[in-house]
Design a protein around this motif. Sequence first.
Motif, PDB file in Angstrom:
ATOM      1  N   VAL A 212       0.848  -1.196   0.000  1.00  0.00           N
ATOM      2  CA  VAL A 212       0.000   0.000   0.000  1.00  0.00           C
ATOM      3  C   VAL A 212       0.883   1.245   0.000  1.00  0.00           C
ATOM      4  N   ASP A 213       0.592   2.160  -0.890  1.00  0.00           N
ATOM      5  CA  ASP A 213       1.388   3.388  -0.972  1.00  0.00           C
ATOM      6  C   ASP A 213       0.964   4.396   0.085  1.00  0.00           C
ATOM      7  N   ALA A 214      -0.346   4.471   0.330  1.00  0.00           N
ATOM      8  CA  ALA A 214      -0.808   5.498   1.267  1.00  0.00           C
ATOM      9  C   ALA A 214      -2.123   5.103   1.907  1.00  0.00           C
ATOM     10  N   ILE A 215      -2.325   5.612   3.125  1.00  0.00           N
ATOM     11  CA  ILE A 215      -3.602   5.417   3.818  1.00  0.00           C
ATOM     12  C   ILE A 215      -4.266   6.788   3.924  1.00  0.00           C
ATOM     13  N   ILE A 216      -5.531   6.837   3.560  1.00  0.00           N
ATOM     14  CA  ILE A 216      -6.241   8.114   3.627  1.00  0.00           C
ATOM     15  C   ILE A 216      -7.174   8.079   4.828  1.00  0.00           C
ATOM     16  N   PHE A 217      -6.954   8.986   5.756  1.00  0.00           N
ATOM     17  CA  PHE A 217      -7.783   9.072   6.959  1.00  0.00           C
ATOM     18  C   PHE A 217      -8.862  10.128   6.753  1.00  0.00           C
ATOM     19  N   LEU A 218     -10.090   9.722   6.986  1.00  0.00           N
ATOM     20  CA  LEU A 218     -11.198  10.669   6.877  1.00  0.00           C
ATOM     21  C   LEU A 218     -11.761  10.941   8.259  1.00  0.00           C
ATOM     22  N   ASP A 219     -12.003  12.214   8.536  1.00  0.00           N
ATOM     23  CA  ASP A 219     -12.628  12.606   9.791  1.00  0.00           C
ATOM     24  C   ASP A 219     -13.951  13.254   9.411  1.00  0.00           C
ATOM     25  N   ILE A 220     -15.009  12.491   9.553  1.00  0.00           N
ATOM     26  CA  ILE A 220     -16.305  12.953   9.045  1.00  0.00           C
ATOM     27  C   ILE A 220     -17.119  13.546  10.177  1.00  0.00           C
ATOM     28  N   ASP A 221     -17.457  14.810  10.034  1.00  0.00           N
ATOM     29  CA  ASP A 221     -18.171  15.533  11.082  1.00  0.00           C
ATOM     30  C   ASP A 221     -19.637  15.677  10.695  1.00  0.00           C
ATOM     31  N   GLU A 222     -20.481  14.909  11.396  1.00  0.00           N
ATOM     32  CA  GLU A 222     -21.920  14.948  11.088  1.00  0.00           C
ATOM     33  C   GLU A 222     -22.665  15.836  12.073  1.00  0.00           C
ATOM     34  N   SER A 223     -21.928  16.553  12.932  1.00  0.00           N
ATOM     35  CA  SER A 223     -22.605  17.279  14.015  1.00  0.00           C
ATOM     36  C   SER A 223     -23.433  18.450  13.508  1.00  0.00           C
ATOM     37  N   ARG A 224     -22.978  19.095  12.468  1.00  0.00           N
ATOM     38  CA  ARG A 224     -23.793  20.175  11.906  1.00  0.00           C
ATOM     39  C   ARG A 224     -24.809  19.538  10.966  1.00  0.00           C
ATOM     40  N   ASN A 225     -25.748  20.331  10.511  1.00  0.00           N
ATOM     41  CA  ASN A 225     -26.710  19.866   9.519  1.00  0.00           C
ATOM     42  C   ASN A 225     -25.955  19.510   8.229  1.00  0.00           C
ATOM     43  N   ASN A 226     -24.885  20.243   8.008  1.00  0.00           N
ATOM     44  CA  ASN A 226     -24.035  19.980   6.846  1.00  0.00           C
ATOM     45  C   ASN A 226     -23.028  18.901   7.215  1.00  0.00           C
ATOM     46  N   LEU A 227     -22.534  18.241   6.217  1.00  0.00           N
ATOM     47  CA  LEU A 227     -21.528  17.225   6.453  1.00  0.00           C
ATOM     48  C   LEU A 227     -20.174  17.825   6.102  1.00  0.00           C
TER      49      LEU A 227
END
Lengths: 162, 418
Positions: free
Chosen positions: B90-105
């Motif tokens: 694997v060349d790279a790992i992509i970390f996602l931090d998904i914030d659902e706290s607002r009405n918007n994502l």
Amino acid sequence: MKNFLIFIITVIFLYSCASTNVVEVENREATTVDITQSEISNRISNVGLDLGEPEIKIFFDYDEDALSEKSLVDLLEISRVLKDNERYTLLVEGHADERGTREYNLALSERRAKAVEDFLVSAGIIPVRIEVVGYGEEQPSDISSNENAWSKNRRAELFFVR
Amino acid sequence: MKKILLILLFVHNIIFSELIIEITESSENLIRVAVVQKQQATKIGDLVVGVIEQDLKRTGEFEVLTKDQMLSIPTKESEVIQRDWLLLEVDAIIFLDIDESRNNLDIKFLIYDVGYKDISDDGKVLGLPDSLRQTSHFVSDEIYKYFYGIDGVSATKLMYVTKNENIHRLIISDSDGFNEQVILKSNQSIISPTWSSDAKDIAYVSFENNRAQVFLHNLATGKRESILATGSTVSSPAWSPDKSKIAFSSTMDGNSEIYLMDLRSKKINRLTDNKAIDTEPAWSPDGKKILFTSDRSGSPQIYEINPINLVKRRITTVGNYNARPSYVNKQKIIFVHRGTESFQIAALDLRTREFEILTSTKNDESPCIAPNGNVIIYSTKEGELSYLAGVNISSGVRFKLPAIYSELKEPAWSPFLR
């Protein structure tokens, strides 16, 4: 002046510190326009009227607008009918086959219709009695993709408006 | 009422089932990545991961690990066991931090380079309500740019024309074919759709009045107007990059010539003047030159004109059919070229004169270039079906958008939407 300079330096500094690259999504909703039921808005000509089957069809070679000898004979007959019936006008629709680009074919198809008009004018018909329109490759008479279909689609269709 | 709405939505989905993009030829050097979430996986988080994984795969330049292939699933950089990931190549790992706290994502992301144990700067995309796919596409584009140094085009849109049972539809969808929106529905042909530089307005040719006419159309309001009501053909619109002018072709002076209209004053300037066909104007990115097709030499060839002093020069010399040009950048153009038997998309470098055929299909038409200058989509035909196909210039990746309509043609790629 000094204040201004400080301001610039501060901005640059802040900018270079911001490691987070932020992108904001924009709202891009679109409205649908349906004109399938609407009437033609500017009826200023005979174009688009239902004139039935064409009086004759004139055929052309690939990327050509030259009239064949047979076409000239047919067109002389058309000019005779126009001379005998002074109230008739003529609509000439030009068409192209599907090969090549749509816009170039549009111009080519109109040039074919124009070639028919030019001949009729030289045969003594006044230009105001003839209307030309180009449809490019948009209205093929045969939708197949072979030489037989293409030769049928490279055409001008002539309609009398009585 | 709610029920009716649901049914309507359902019917809408049946009629306009989304385009599916199929990679026909991948890149030889795929970047291998894993996409993981920084927090406990949620339903929405999984959807986001799914969209980003699809985006990366669709480029034909990434290989994405499935969860089953991973030996462990880290939720932060410190949990990465380098040896495991090197083993998986694997060349790279992509970390996602998904914030659902607002009405918007909102999505924060960072890229962990496995080989170098290097971590990228934080990136953040601020969403809107119901913009999960679009927000995810922006993340995909940032990831693409990190690896390839070129802007990604997942968050852009495509416009195209379909024909089904004699109904013509001008459609705009996301670049992955989702979110189709019908812009115009007509009984007559629609051709040559094109975007303004801010992607808020479009122009196209409609035969709704039985003669080719150019319409300008605002996407948000649906308000539209024809630019010129003469009794003659008006066609081939092209917005200037600053949106102040529109170039077009018309037969109003007898045969097809190129004109320029100032959209504020409505003043028209004629740019060409001869007996040949002159059509298909296309602006250079800096707005200083216009390419066009002319058969003044006896066959259609591409010329360039300076719209101020009207100085022209012939550009193409190879072959007897070169038409529908557009600039890839200041130095490179693409166009339709007729080879021995078939029409294909070709590119020409204006400085080095290097000529290259880009497509391997036949009957290729209407090439358009993605706003990153690196992907071309065009229409092509097999039997009686026309569909869209594409090619990535730098990687050689080829793909197609199969015909689910009886006809799918005239693609136009949007500018960047930010």
